[in-house]
Design a protein around this motif. Sequence first.
Motif, mmCIF file in Angstrom:
data_model
loop_
_atom_site.group_PDB
_atom_site.id
_atom_site.type_symbol
_atom_site.label_atom_id
_atom_site.label_comp_id
_atom_site.label_asym_id
_atom_site.label_seq_id
_atom_site.Cartn_x
_atom_site.Cartn_y
_atom_site.Cartn_z
ATOM 1 N N ARG A 484 109.979 10.098 -5.852
ATOM 2 C CA ARG A 484 108.840 10.307 -4.963
ATOM 3 C C ARG A 484 107.517 10.060 -5.689
ATOM 4 N NH1 ARG A 484 107.305 15.896 -1.936
ATOM 5 N NH2 ARG A 484 107.480 16.607 -4.085
ATOM 6 N N ALA A 485 107.418 10.452 -6.950
ATOM 7 C CA ALA A 485 106.185 10.285 -7.718
ATOM 8 C C ALA A 485 105.831 8.817 -7.937
ATOM 9 C CB ALA A 485 106.299 10.995 -9.060
ATOM 10 N N ALA A 486 106.822 7.915 -7.758
ATOM 11 C CA ALA A 486 106.550 6.491 -7.960
ATOM 12 C C ALA A 486 105.586 5.940 -6.917
ATOM 13 C CB ALA A 486 107.859 5.701 -7.929
ATOM 14 N N GLY A 487 105.328 6.710 -5.850
ATOM 15 C CA GLY A 487 104.367 6.256 -4.849
ATOM 16 C C GLY A 487 102.984 6.041 -5.426
ATOM 17 N N VAL A 488 102.668 6.750 -6.526
ATOM 18 C CA VAL A 488 101.360 6.576 -7.172
ATOM 19 C C VAL A 488 101.186 5.137 -7.647
ATOM 20 C CG1 VAL A 488 99.932 7.326 -9.120
ATOM 21 C CG2 VAL A 488 101.308 8.993 -7.850
ATOM 22 N N LEU A 489 102.276 4.517 -8.100
ATOM 23 C CA LEU A 489 102.192 3.144 -8.612
ATOM 24 C C LEU A 489 101.771 2.161 -7.532
ATOM 25 C CD1 LEU A 489 105.440 3.096 -10.797
ATOM 26 C CD2 LEU A 489 103.070 3.527 -11.530
ATOM 27 N N ALA A 490 102.100 2.469 -6.270
ATOM 28 C CA ALA A 490 101.691 1.578 -5.178
ATOM 29 C C ALA A 490 100.233 1.773 -4.793
ATOM 30 C CB ALA A 490 102.585 1.811 -3.958
ATOM 31 N N ILE A 491 99.635 2.910 -5.177
ATOM 32 C CA ILE A 491 98.242 3.192 -4.839
ATOM 33 C C ILE A 491 97.288 2.628 -5.883
ATOM 34 C CG2 ILE A 491 96.582 5.056 -4.424
ATOM 35 C CD1 ILE A 491 98.855 6.756 -3.397
ATOM 36 N N VAL A 492 97.726 2.601 -7.137
ATOM 37 C CA VAL A 492 96.849 2.215 -8.244
ATOM 38 C C VAL A 492 96.235 0.823 -8.070
ATOM 39 C CG1 VAL A 492 96.826 1.674 -10.716
ATOM 40 C CG2 VAL A 492 97.903 3.773 -9.892
ATOM 41 N N PRO A 493 96.976 -0.236 -7.653
ATOM 42 C CA PRO A 493 96.349 -1.563 -7.530
ATOM 43 C C PRO A 493 95.133 -1.584 -6.616
ATOM 44 C CG PRO A 493 98.729 -1.761 -7.417
ATOM 45 C CD PRO A 493 98.438 -0.301 -7.386
ATOM 46 N N ALA A 494 95.161 -0.815 -5.510
ATOM 47 C CA ALA A 494 94.009 -0.783 -4.610
ATOM 48 C C ALA A 494 92.800 -0.141 -5.280
ATOM 49 C CB ALA A 494 94.367 -0.025 -3.328
ATOM 50 N N LEU A 495 93.045 0.825 -6.180
ATOM 51 C CA LEU A 495 91.940 1.501 -6.857
ATOM 52 C C LEU A 495 91.337 0.638 -7.955
ATOM 53 C CD1 LEU A 495 93.482 5.081 -7.215
ATOM 54 C CD2 LEU A 495 91.846 4.292 -5.492
ATOM 55 N N LEU A 496 92.134 -0.217 -8.561
ATOM 56 C CA LEU A 496 91.669 -1.018 -9.695
ATOM 57 C C LEU A 496 91.171 -2.395 -9.283
ATOM 58 C CD1 LEU A 496 94.425 -0.196 -12.355
ATOM 59 C CD2 LEU A 496 92.214 0.918 -11.996
ATOM 60 N N TRP A 497 91.385 -2.778 -8.044
ATOM 61 C CA TRP A 497 91.030 -4.147 -7.629
ATOM 62 C C TRP A 497 89.519 -4.338 -7.618
ATOM 63 C CZ3 TRP A 497 88.346 -6.645 -3.731
ATOM 64 C CH2 TRP A 497 88.614 -8.016 -3.589
ATOM 65 N N SER A 498 89.070 -5.502 -8.022
ATOM 66 C CA SER A 498 87.651 -5.852 -7.943
ATOM 67 C C SER A 498 87.526 -7.290 -7.454
ATOM 68 C CB SER A 498 86.974 -5.698 -9.305
ATOM 69 O OG SER A 498 87.572 -6.550 -10.256
ATOM 70 N N PRO A 499 86.487 -7.601 -6.666
ATOM 71 C CA PRO A 499 86.340 -8.958 -6.122
ATOM 72 C C PRO A 499 86.103 -9.977 -7.229
ATOM 73 C CG PRO A 499 84.883 -7.378 -5.005
ATOM 74 C CD PRO A 499 85.416 -6.706 -6.224
ATOM 75 N N SER A 500 86.425 -11.211 -6.939
ATOM 76 C CA SER A 500 86.195 -12.286 -7.906
ATOM 77 C C SER A 500 84.696 -12.577 -8.009
ATOM 78 C CB SER A 500 86.937 -13.553 -7.479
ATOM 79 O OG SER A 500 86.439 -14.016 -6.235
ATOM 80 N N ARG A 501 84.271 -13.004 -9.166
ATOM 81 C CA ARG A 501 82.871 -13.361 -9.401
ATOM 82 C C ARG A 501 82.805 -14.783 -9.948
ATOM 83 N NH1 ARG A 501 79.395 -8.742 -9.523
ATOM 84 N NH2 ARG A 501 77.820 -10.116 -10.408
ATOM 85 N N PRO A 502 81.637 -15.415 -9.885
ATOM 86 C CA PRO A 502 81.519 -16.769 -10.450
ATOM 87 C C PRO A 502 81.765 -16.764 -11.957
ATOM 88 C CG PRO A 502 79.651 -16.236 -9.023
ATOM 89 C CD PRO A 502 80.413 -14.963 -9.229
ATOM 90 N N LEU A 503 82.149 -17.896 -12.478
ATOM 91 C CA LEU A 503 82.330 -18.063 -13.920
ATOM 92 C C LEU A 503 80.973 -18.213 -14.593
ATOM 93 C CD1 LEU A 503 85.317 -20.586 -13.835
ATOM 94 C CD2 LEU A 503 85.418 -18.118 -14.281
ATOM 95 N N PRO A 504 80.893 -17.998 -15.903
ATOM 96 C CA PRO A 504 79.615 -18.227 -16.604
ATOM 97 C C PRO A 504 79.101 -19.642 -16.355
ATOM 98 C CG PRO A 504 81.142 -17.066 -18.028
ATOM 99 C CD PRO A 504 81.920 -17.446 -16.797
ATOM 100 N N GLY A 505 77.803 -19.744 -16.087
ATOM 101 C CA GLY A 505 77.209 -21.039 -15.774
ATOM 102 C C GLY A 505 77.295 -21.409 -14.313
ATOM 103 N N GLU A 506 77.932 -20.573 -13.504
ATOM 104 C CA GLU A 506 78.027 -20.814 -12.066
ATOM 105 C C GLU A 506 77.364 -19.653 -11.321
ATOM 106 O OE1 GLU A 506 82.141 -21.234 -11.128
ATOM 107 O OE2 GLU A 506 82.432 -22.979 -12.449
ATOM 108 N N PHE A 507 77.056 -19.866 -10.048
ATOM 109 C CA PHE A 507 76.517 -18.776 -9.249
ATOM 110 C C PHE A 507 76.874 -18.976 -7.779
ATOM 111 C CE2 PHE A 507 73.104 -21.895 -8.898
ATOM 112 C CZ PHE A 507 72.582 -21.718 -7.633
ATOM 113 N N ARG A 508 76.743 -17.882 -7.042
ATOM 114 C CA ARG A 508 77.042 -17.873 -5.604
ATOM 115 C C ARG A 508 75.854 -17.224 -4.885
ATOM 116 N NH1 ARG A 508 82.222 -15.640 -5.520
ATOM 117 N NH2 ARG A 508 81.404 -13.530 -5.581
ATOM 118 N N ALA A 509 75.367 -17.861 -3.829
ATOM 119 C CA ALA A 509 74.223 -17.343 -3.078
ATOM 120 C C ALA A 509 74.618 -17.167 -1.618
ATOM 121 C CB ALA A 509 73.033 -18.291 -3.191
ATOM 122 N N THR A 510 74.319 -15.991 -1.060
ATOM 123 C CA THR A 510 74.636 -15.689 0.337
ATOM 124 C C THR A 510 73.352 -15.345 1.077
ATOM 125 O OG1 THR A 510 76.821 -14.832 -0.240
ATOM 126 C CG2 THR A 510 75.940 -14.212 1.904
#
Length: 765
Positions: A484-510
Amino acid sequence: GVLALQCLPTLPERGVLLATSILCAAAVAGCVFVSRRGRWVLVFSAAFMAGFAWAGWRAEWRLADALPMSNESRDLQVRGVIDGLPQRLEGGAWRFVLAVESSDAEVPRRIQLGWYAFRGRGDVPADLRPGERHELIVRLKRPYGFSNPGGFDYEAWLLERGIRATGYVREDARNRRLDAAVPGFMHAVHRWRDDVRRRFEGTLGERPAAGILTALAIGDQRAITQAEWEVFRRTAVGHLVAISGLHVSLVALAFGGLAGWLWRRSPRLILRVPARRVAALCGLAAAASYALLAGLGLPTQRALIMLAVAALALASGRQSEPTRVLALALLCVLVADPWAVLSAGFWLSFGAVAVILLVSCGRLVTDGALRSAVRIQLAISLALAPVLFMLFGAFSLAGPLANAFAIPLVSFVIAPLVLLAVLLPWPWLLEVTHFVTGLMMHGLSWLAAQPWALWHGPQVPLTLILCALFGAAWLLMPRGTPARAAGVLAIVPALLWSPSRPLPGEFRATVLDVGQGLAVHVQTAAHDVLFDAGPAYGPEADAGGRVLIPYLRAQGVRRLDALVLSHGDSDHIGGAATLLAQLPVARLWSGLEAEEARWPAPPMEPQPCHAGGGWIFDGVRFDFIHPVEGAASARRNERSCVLRVSAPAGRLLLPGDIGAPSEHALLARSPDWLRAEVIVAPHHGSRGSSTPQFVAAVNAAHVIHAVGNLNTHRHPYPDVWSRWARAGARNWRTDGQGAITARFGAEGVEIQAWREQAPRYWHGR
């Protein structure tokens, strides 16, 4: 099936819906001729097709009630009845829904109108009441809302409520009230609700928390101030002041329990009809009355339907599985309102009930009342955290503690006193209730003020949210469930996820869709810059709170490394105060004069954005190329900061609101600095900007017009639009395409519009 239909970019043709309906009927009929295993396949297929077809037909019928484009932005004469409670706005203005009875042109049956005092005067009535019949001269437009990543879909909200056009009442001598009170059951209910609201306002006046009591009594959530909503959001107790399943169920429980207790006092009555059945039906009747008092809004309707199914199952005398009762309630809600799946309240209410059933039903050993309540509250907080994160991008860490004392107070003290105050016009009752509510608000405000109260995160992909939901459900399984405690492992990815960002020397404008204004978010590998902060929409709303903060948090932005306010026009700095109050800003650049600052206390001294200044973030260069230090201009627009963003993949030009004089000055000073692959059109594409020489010097491949829907300035001007097109640039506009994102990467420049990335069939309809 219903959810699948609501996710479509375009509505299926009528022939497709008809074929789906026929196939559904055939699948139901085929259940008679197949084996048990095959029958289940047909049943599920039929259910999916039934939901898909039903939602499609309902959408077809509702979208057919549309405002023709030829009737937009022109004077129309309509006659109708005020439906529901009118909302009083600042300055004596009003907002209300009008049920149209007749008009001189084709208009929808339900329209939302604002009645304002133009230029500080006008024929705005001092008072509006539900059920009044008016003849008005109005200007309407089709449903429209801003379209940004992480933003609120206002068009879906209007569609669910059957409001198919919005607009305002014109200043005209022909506006008149025809009848003070139109007969009708719901009109009488709304007039009664209005009387209760006026009595509450007369007794409590402008006291703090007065609006909360009004909301609890008649469901008028607009009476609650923005500051109070912020406290409720940070402490996750908003469900306690929005009349929903909790309040409707409490009323049913109280009146049903009283009816059952009285019925049991008579042996003759209890032998004729079981007390359990009487209690269920009396509770349902009381809940229906309370739902009427609350105005039968969509959340209240859903709560009443769920309660009605449960009460009828209880009154039937049969042994009913709770999960079947919940499924039947879900079916009834979706039949009544196929757009319910677009509402956060739908998922939260059914999710909460499902969690309660999971952790409390079928147990061989029952816990004490206190321990059971604590377990249920913690289970709901855990299980609904992924849903809250998906819907709002935040989770209240203070929520369990706040609910621990707020739920009993509201359920057993405040709400009963409010209902007594509705029935008994005794001022002291309201005074006592207000005192108790004030004590609760002091505790909630203290919790909300804690820095750890609300945890924000970026917009997490649906797959990770589903994994987190599975993990939370697995954690809530009974003791003895393997791993039952293994359910924590399925929650962790959502907590650690971060959106992608441009690479050095690149940029994104919205370029964000903020209406008639400007706000541009520029993101590099590790830094975030905002150019302008959009307009103010009224005394209590601006682009900072409505668009910028939700968007930036959805992108995972926790601080701004630079904020540039190009000049002092309200459509460029209207959201700055809210933005600076809620998000840390490292550096502030400004083209404003000292007397133009529109926030009470800037967190830092703004630096002037003179030509020649700039900085470098992650290999991306930011340069100011206007105005020249010491230059004076009679017009504020000509003092706008002009920012050029440069990377190996290309350049972006942000010219603010400069016009022809500043464009000529830039051409005379440094024409090579103007060349850019992407430009945001100067002054929103006005007639006095984008001169032919300037357009030729920029030589852009893309031009983005930041404009408001049907704006009175008629931006972008047709000649300006065609001038850029003749120069070889592709025109984009935020009012029709939503937020526009330009990516400057290894493969060059790519442009995408948010309405094209996340289309829905109701957009533009």
